[in-house]
Design a protein around this motif. Structure first.
Motif, PDB file in Angstrom:
ATOM      1  N   GLN A 100       0.810  -1.205   0.000  1.00 40.22           N
ATOM      2  CA  GLN A 100       0.000   0.000   0.000  1.00 40.22           C
ATOM      3  C   GLN A 100       0.851   1.266   0.000  1.00 40.22           C
ATOM      4  O   GLN A 100       1.951   1.288   0.556  1.00 40.22           O
ATOM      5  CB  GLN A 100      -0.901   0.011   1.247  1.00 40.22           C
ATOM      6  CG  GLN A 100      -1.961   1.109   1.224  1.00 40.22           C
ATOM      7  CD  GLN A 100      -2.266   1.644   2.607  1.00 40.22           C
ATOM      8  OE1 GLN A 100      -1.377   1.876   3.415  1.00 40.22           O
ATOM      9  NE2 GLN A 100      -3.553   1.847   2.877  1.00 40.22           N
ATOM     10  N   GLY A 101       0.326   2.306  -0.609  1.00 37.19           N
ATOM     11  CA  GLY A 101       0.924   3.632  -0.492  1.00 37.19           C
ATOM     12  C   GLY A 101      -0.194   4.652  -0.406  1.00 37.19           C
ATOM     13  O   GLY A 101      -1.240   4.484  -1.031  1.00 37.19           O
ATOM     14  N   THR A 102      -0.007   5.709   0.417  1.00 32.10           N
ATOM     15  CA  THR A 102      -1.053   6.732   0.509  1.00 32.10           C
ATOM     16  C   THR A 102      -0.440   8.111   0.306  1.00 32.10           C
ATOM     17  O   THR A 102       0.744   8.326   0.574  1.00 32.10           O
ATOM     18  CB  THR A 102      -1.766   6.711   1.882  1.00 32.10           C
ATOM     19  OG1 THR A 102      -0.805   7.028   2.890  1.00 32.10           O
ATOM     20  CG2 THR A 102      -2.378   5.374   2.182  1.00 32.10           C
ATOM     21  N   ALA A 103      -1.266   9.030  -0.165  1.00 33.88           N
ATOM     22  CA  ALA A 103      -0.818  10.413  -0.339  1.00 33.88           C
ATOM     23  C   ALA A 103      -2.033  11.323  -0.277  1.00 33.88           C
ATOM     24  O   ALA A 103      -3.164  10.888  -0.511  1.00 33.88           O
ATOM     25  CB  ALA A 103      -0.107  10.589  -1.669  1.00 33.88           C
TER      26      ALA A 103
END
Lengths: 451, 479
Positions: free
Chosen positions: A77-80
């Motif tokens: 996962q990656g969030t921004a």
């Protein structure tokens, strides 16, 4: 004074506008090769005025935007997030999330909520009631509120101000399972903080009202009078000697006590094994008369939501029945870590209610006889891993069921496990000004430290 | 190296085509004869965070925010509006809204722009770029391994790394133009240990206005891991804390949260102007024992609470709050200083462009005293020795404050004996320092972990103190 303002509520974007933004982000994520993605876009606007000593203190116009994106490459996962809604910024935000996902680890619990849990019918919860309030009107109302407090008694010698605020927001959440949901809601409030003094010193206290609907607010004048009463009754506060006594948590602070329970049965604390209520599903965690129920679809409720932050349908349920724990408070991630199913609580509980008993606060005081009524708590002092609890407190010493005198500079301590099991009664004086609804509660015994 | 003002102009003004003539246009809109002061606070911030848990890199996030806050002050009234779009139409609209606080009239003329001189309390670096992503991730893994290597009872380790790159430019109606580029990094370790079914946690961390390489130097990151495990293991042995009033010895460094709560907030200018602080009108009076000298110092190089200029463009300074027990000064922002006819002290701070500035602390600490820390312990027959704290809170008006110990020991007959469970300590701000009978010679600042909340706004701060003894403080235990 003159103003040149438009009314609040007039400049929120449409759901369609935010939906386009969310779709753009999801398409961008797919273009970058993400296997799953979710995005939410929100805009909130507000007006807040504060008056002090019968004059305007501050006039604030608020407007906040946020686009948040989570991308999944398999189980990475990656969030921004960004406050800029331009197409270039949406692209850059998604790319930033993807860049992060290249460095996070494979985690089988990561991913969108299970598709069959997503909300299908989204009931109208009646949360959107804009207030046709201009700055001048808000100032008038705040002045009226503070005036009622300042004029209540000559011992009200100073003011920390009175405020009126009105906020409107719109939020759209979507994910690559095809879910799209929009929520438009409002929240209005009036508050007043005043200072009473006598030869022994100053005491500050406050009162506030908050509601989705302007007509649901307490009258400004009533808020001011209540704030004055609250401050006045603290004059002449004494200390107590150290002792073990029964304690009543007044409804506004009882909410915090139940908040510790919610934190202890929340997924994050449980899968990290950082909760004193670990592995207590089906067990007695409260006294056997305690019923805790969750009501996410309460019309106009401050904690109401048709779906949680991942789009999972919320539902009415018993969290505690006859003192026994019926379920946890889980997001999809925490649920997978525990081998369970999401309870629709990504983002927290929705209108958790402690079912009241027969007695009001006076009835609880009578039932307690001699003891402490806590009306204010200070500091952190709560260890969720062990349940150890020790906080600063102020309130009233109660003798023979009657308030005897105000007290301050004391602590109340115990262990949350014992406190919950030792609850004796819940009052009918429900405080619904938040996501947890409760009356005052009587605890059988705690340690009070003082002189 | 580029100057902060150049960096700020490039970051904040260039994309929107804003120059001095555009600023003048905005101020022309903002200023009316009844506006005493106005300012524009331009900000662009970029933040990242990485979290390791269960031995894997679980989360990463990247956040960008930018905007401009517009403020107009008329007497004691403040009008405020902000926009997350730094473009001229939004600036003009916000200016119209902010000036609604004042009566309308002809605009005054603005003075010529004058750029503030830079100071180098920290380098204007973007900390996010000071390590490659691979090395950030590797750092988290090393810290995890170090924690797990300490003891087989370590069950869970959560490590987080965050970096913030904050660029601000403040233009005010006096024609002052000030910029600051503020790096801020933080590494935190939380561990959970288990023994015979009993669970306890411990945490440690640090940081400052530096790049990530700070954590690689002097073995700092690994030391946080060892410290978190040590604390958790101590807590496994802890017995119930005592309840009642007794002598309390506070360790050096982070226990300075005592000063922050007991006197710091009460000496902020806004509360004193309004007369709502228990310290109001007490300048020149004795509020502490003669051993106590307390300062608020925003000029310490690289510290978490330090600023080259505050959020009103005022250079920070070292302000003496209490000198040998006598109350000497308040912490001021520009508005409260003007209304109290005092000088600003560089304490005007705000969480972001979307918040109003107010007087806030920077790094607040007590200077060294004459006593040897061991002598202080030896002087206590029965009491508490508290060395680590969660946080605290204060009621400014009544003066009552609390702070919660997370690592503490009993002192019995002059010796440190058993560890006790966490407990909240409660006291009265205006008299707690009068009961400080001994002050050590081991002044230490905290490791760079403090966050202060006021009126819903959070800002990074620092605290510090030598070992000190309070003759009587209430300990909120259960036994």
């Amino acid at each position: 004074m003159q103003t040149n303002l438009t009314r609040t509520g007039s400049t929120l974007p449409s759901e369609a506008e935010l939906t386009r933004l969310v779709e753009q982000a999801l398409n961008e994520a797919k273009r970058c090769g993400a296997t799953q993605a979710e995005a939410s876009a929100s805009v909130a606007i507000g007006l807040a005025v504060d008056v002090r000593q019968r004059e305007v203190d501050t006039l604030e116009h608020q407007r906040d935007r946020s686009l948040a994106v989570a991308v999944y490459f398999g189980h990475r996962q990656g969030t921004a997030s960004s406050a800029d809604f331009s197409p270039a910024s949406v692209r850059a935000t998604v790319e930033a999330a993807c860049a992060i996902a290249r460095h996070t680890s494979e985690d089988p619990a990561q991913g969108l909520a299970d598709p069959d849990l997503l909300a299908r019918d989204v009931p109208d919860l009646d949360l959107d009631h804009p207030w046709e309030l201009e700055a001048d009107g808000a100032i008038e109302l705040a002045l009226e509120c503070e005036r009622a407090a300042l004029d209540a008694d000559r011992r009200i010698t100073n003011s920390d101000g009175a405020g009126v605020s009105s906020h409107s927001s719109v939020r759209v959440y979507g994910n690559t399972h095809g879910f799209l949901g929009a929520v438009r809601s409002t929240r209005h409030g009036i508050n007043c903080r005043v200072i009473a003094s006598d030869d022994a010193g100053m005491q500050r206290d406050y009162w506030y009202t908050v509601n989705r609907v302007p007509s649901g607010l307490e009258a400004a004048e009533a808020v001011g009078r209540k704030a004055a009463q609250q401050a006045l009754r603290r004059l002449g506060s004494r200390r107590l000697t150290t002792r073990k006594v029964p304690v009543i948590y007044h409804a506004p602070v009882a909410r915090g006590l139940l908040g510790h329970f919610v934190a202890a049965v929340s997924g994050g604390a449980l899968y990290r094994k950082a909760s004193f209520l670990l592995d207590t599903l089906g067990e007695q965690v409260f006294a056997d008369w305690v019923q805790l129920t969750e009501h996410p679809h309460l019309p106009r409720g401050l904690g109401s939501a048709a779906f949680d932050q991942e789009g999972v349908a919320t539902r009415e349920r018993d969290l505690v029945r006859n003192g026994m724990l019926q379920g946890y408070v889980l997001s999809s991630y925490a649920a997978r870590k525990l081998g369970m199913v999401s309870t629709g609580n990504a983002g927290g509980v929705h209108n958790l209610r402690l079912e009241p008993g027969e007695r009001d606060l006076n009835g609880l005081l009578a039932a307690m006889g001699d003891g402490l009524l806590v009306t204010e708590l200070m500091g952190q002092g709560v260890n969720l891993v062990t349940g150890d609890y020790s906080r600063g407190a102020a309130g009233f010493w109660v003798e023979n069921g009657e308030i005897a005198y105000p007290v301050e500079e004391i602590t109340v301590a115990g262990n949350l496990r014992d406190i919950f099991l030792g609850l004796q009664a819940a009052g009918t004086d429900m405080d619904t000004r938040g996501g947890i609804h409760t009356g005052s509660v009587l605890v059988d015994e705690m340690t009070v430290a003082g002189e | 190296m580029q100057q902060p003002l150049d960096i700020a102009r490039q970051t904040l003004f260039a994309p929107a085509g804003i120059g001095e003539s555009e600023l003048e246009q905005v101020f022309a809109r903002l200023m009316t004869p009844s506006v005493d002061m106005a300012d524009l606070y331009f900000q662009s911030s970029r933040q990242e965070s990485w979290v390791l848990e269960d031995g894997i890199i679980k989360q990463g996030s990247h956040n960008i925010d930018q905007g401009v806050g517009v403020r107009a002050i008329s007497g004691e009234k403040t009008g405020f509006a902000y926009s997350d779009d730094i473009v001229m139409p939004a600036l003009l609209e916000a200016s119209g809204a902010a000036r609604a606080i004042a009566r309308s009239g002809e605009s005054g003329r603005l003075k010529a722009w004058q750029a503030g001189r830079g100071r180098g309390l920290y380098a204007p670096v973007d900390p996010l770029e000071t390590l490659s992503t691979e090395r950030k991730v590797a750092l988290l893994r090393q810290v995890d391994a170090e924690a797990r290597r300490q003891d087989h009872r370590v069950e869970q380790v959560v490590v987080s790394l965050t970096g913030l790159h904050d660029v601000v430019l403040i233009a005010d109606s006096d024609g002052r133009l000030n910029a600051d580029v503020r790096p801020l990094v933080r590494l935190n370790v939380m561990v959970l240990v288990v023994q015979d079914g009993r669970r306890e946690n411990g945490s440690a961390g640090g940081g400052g206005r530096v790049g990530y390489e700070y954590f690689l130097e002097e073995d700092r990151a690994q030391a946080y891991a060892r410290e978190a495990v040590r604390q958790a293991l101590v807590n496994l042995e802890a017995v119930d804390a005592p309840a009642g009033t007794m002598p309390v010895v506070l360790g050096p460094g982070w226990p300075g949260v005592l000063l922050h709560e007991a006197i710091g907030h009460g000496l902020e200018g806004d509360f004193n102007r309004k007369g709502t602080s228990a310290f109001s009108g007490r300048l020149g009076e004795r509020v502490a024992s003669e051993h106590c000298t307390v300062v608020d110092d925003g000029t310490l190089a690289g510290r978490r609470g330090s600023l080259n200029v505050d959020d009103e463009g005022q250079p920070t300074q070292c302000t003496t709050l209490i000198e040998n027990g006598i109350l000497r000064g308040y912490m001021q922002d520009r508005m409260n200083a003007r209304l109290m006819d005092m000088a600003p002290t560089g304490n005007g701070r705000r969480e972001s462009y979307a918040h109003l500035p107010m007087p806030r602390m920077t790094n607040t600490y007590m200077l060294n005293g004459p006593h040897d820390p061991e002598e202080i312990i030896r002087s206590v027959d029965r009491g508490l020795y508290a060395v680590n704290f969660g946080g605290g809170q204060v009621d400014i008006t009544s003066g009552k404050f609390v702070f919660s110990a997370s690592e503490a020991y009993l002192i019995e007959k002059g010796r440190i004996t058993r560890p006790v469970k966490g407990a909240t300590l409660i006291g009265n701000g205006p008299d707690v320092l009068t009961r400080v009978s001994m002050v050590g010679n081991d002044m230490k600042l905290d490791s760079g972990i403090g966050v202060c909340g006021k009126d819903g706004q959070s800002v990074p701060v620092g605290v510090g103190q030598p070992t000190l003894k309070v003759d009587a403080l209430t300990v909120g235990g259960t036994s």
